[in-house]
Scaffold this motif. Structure first.
Motif, PDB file in Angstrom:
ATOM      1  N   LEU A  26       1.167  -1.512   0.510  1.00  0.00           N
ATOM      2  CA  LEU A  26       0.141  -0.129   0.080  1.00  0.00           C
ATOM      3  C   LEU A  26       1.082   1.472   0.399  1.00  0.00           C
ATOM      4  N   ASP A  27       2.004   1.272   0.905  1.00  0.00           N
ATOM      5  CA  ASP A  27       2.596   2.696   0.763  1.00  0.00           C
ATOM      6  C   ASP A  27       3.244   2.377  -0.592  1.00  0.00           C
ATOM      7  N   ILE A  28       4.044   1.640  -0.924  1.00  0.00           N
ATOM      8  CA  ILE A  28       4.595   1.621  -2.430  1.00  0.00           C
ATOM      9  C   ILE A  28       3.546   2.273  -3.479  1.00  0.00           C
ATOM     10  N   ARG A  29       2.353   1.656  -2.908  1.00  0.00           N
ATOM     11  CA  ARG A  29       1.355   2.677  -4.160  1.00  0.00           C
ATOM     12  C   ARG A  29       0.561   3.481  -3.817  1.00  0.00           C
ATOM     13  N   ILE A  30       1.038   4.495  -2.963  1.00  0.00           N
ATOM     14  CA  ILE A  30       0.278   5.366  -2.370  1.00  0.00           C
ATOM     15  C   ILE A  30       1.727   6.547  -3.018  1.00  0.00           C
ATOM     16  N   ASN A  31       3.110   6.075  -2.586  1.00  0.00           N
ATOM     17  CA  ASN A  31       3.954   6.671  -2.816  1.00  0.00           C
ATOM     18  C   ASN A  31       3.749   6.940  -5.096  1.00  0.00           C
ATOM     19  N   GLY A  32       3.278   5.843  -5.228  1.00  0.00           N
ATOM     20  CA  GLY A  32       3.371   5.466  -6.549  1.00  0.00           C
ATOM     21  C   GLY A  32       2.741   6.806  -7.475  1.00  0.00           C
ATOM     22  N   LEU A  33       1.002   7.127  -6.701  1.00  0.00           N
ATOM     23  CA  LEU A  33       0.101   7.272  -6.912  1.00  0.00           C
ATOM     24  C   LEU A  33       0.327   8.627  -6.469  1.00  0.00           C
TER      25      LEU A  33
END
Length: 81
Positions: A26-33
């Motif tokens: 989730l953290d990886i996806r938040i950073n990407g978005l």
């Protein structure tokens, strides 16, 4: 960390490891978005999104809320993130 780095944790028998994988993903996806939205605002994206900025931003808000819930649960269940 990249999503691929969480595969082993995701397949663990230990629910705390699976929880950590979920959190990290989730953290990886938040950073990407978040990075994408920054470029969207600046007009520097390498592509034209199908969704409006507002739809993507709403998604980010929900993802961040979900992350806070996971952090609270981790404290309660003594899961080290």
């Amino acid at each position: 960390m990249k999503l691929i780095d969480t595969v082993e944790m995701m397949n663990s028998e230990n629910y705390k490891e699976r929880f950590r994988a979920e959190y990290f993903q989730l953290d990886i996806r938040i950073n990407g978005l978040s990075n994408m939205l920054e470029k969207y605002k600046e007009g520097t994206l390498a592509f034209t999104p199908s969704c409006s900025y507002e739809v993507l931003y709403t998604q980010l808000v929900h993802m961040e809320s979900y992350k806070k819930s996971l952090e609270e649960r981790a404290k309660i269940e003594n899961i080290v993130l």
